[in-house]
Design an enzyme around this catalytic site. Sequence first.
Site, short mmCIF file in Angstrom:
data_model
loop_
_atom_site.label_atom_id
_atom_site.label_comp_id
_atom_site.label_asym_id
_atom_site.label_seq_id
_atom_site.Cartn_x
_atom_site.Cartn_y
_atom_site.Cartn_z
N ASP A 54 0.85 -1.19 0.00
CA ASP A 54 0.00 0.00 0.00
C ASP A 54 0.88 1.25 0.00
OD1 ASP A 54 -2.22 -1.61 0.16
OD2 ASP A 54 -2.49 -1.36 2.32
N LYS A 55 0.35 2.32 -0.51
CA LYS A 55 1.10 3.58 -0.61
C LYS A 55 1.70 4.01 0.73
CE LYS A 55 0.53 8.46 -1.91
NZ LYS A 55 -0.42 9.50 -2.35
#
Length: 315
Positions: free
Chosen positions: A144-145
């Site tokens: 995930d970012k």
Amino acid sequence: MNNFNKVQLVTVEDDMAGQRIDNFLMARLKGVPRSLVYRIIRKGEVRVNKKRIKPEYKLQAQDAVRIPPVKVPEKDEVTISSAGLNKIQQLEKHIIFENDRVMVINKPSGMAVHGGSGLSFGVIEAMRQLRPQSKFMELVHRLDKDTSGCLLIAKKRSALRFLHEQLRNKKLYKEYVALVDGRWPKRTRVVDAPLDKNHLRSGERIVRVSEAGKPSQTEFSIEQNFARATLVKAMPITGRTHQIRVHAQFAGCPLAGDPKYGNEEFDQFLKATYGFKRLFLHARQLSFKDAPDGKKITVKAEYDDALANLLSALD
């Protein structure tokens, strides 16, 4: 920006077999937006052995691929700012392991693994820009970012295939560490709860525990207890979107700094008391082989300052 204004006819070589057609096209059509690649597949303009195919079609050796002319509108032109270029150059310092087959990056929190959805570049585009001489460079998995830590990149197609095989057979070991709200229940060692992806009207992706979802399992163990938080080790057995975050929430101990699945009051406390304002989820360790006859490689990613300083303050 390249304009691919002629029909391309490509015969799939043995080394390309097993690759999805969408990934194959994105590698061939450098700079073409992902949305446009999917559009030409959906419209049947891309043909394999003169037949229409779906984006998930896996190429076979000697497949004949027809790629239509693709003209990229000026408005899709991507320019990287000087700040962006500086960010790309800084990423070189985050490489924590590299050989001729693979690379592991300690991905910074806040950086997406690939461009799209309004982002001009992500980690993989940045690495291709840093290593223009590399003929092949693909993500093995994703983070995930806002998650930091070990991100594995393949530098050869044969390495990518073998690493994906290890992922499917659960031979690629991934270890995460997370700070959660409250005391983690000692008896909760495995969260076994099916996960279902939903999309809100805004386009935001939300995952929920649901009987209609896919089977999902995460192992958890306690590393350290604090006054109102617990540091836990998380080992995903399956690899679903947002799995650790949703399973921790399901266990009653959401992750610190999680805007989707967290406890807003707990996050405000961490921000006001310690100045902490990011997701506390870190991919700490990877263990894998880069070739069938190779030795096991284990790579660890250190905490960034934000995580290290918070743990020091809590202790």
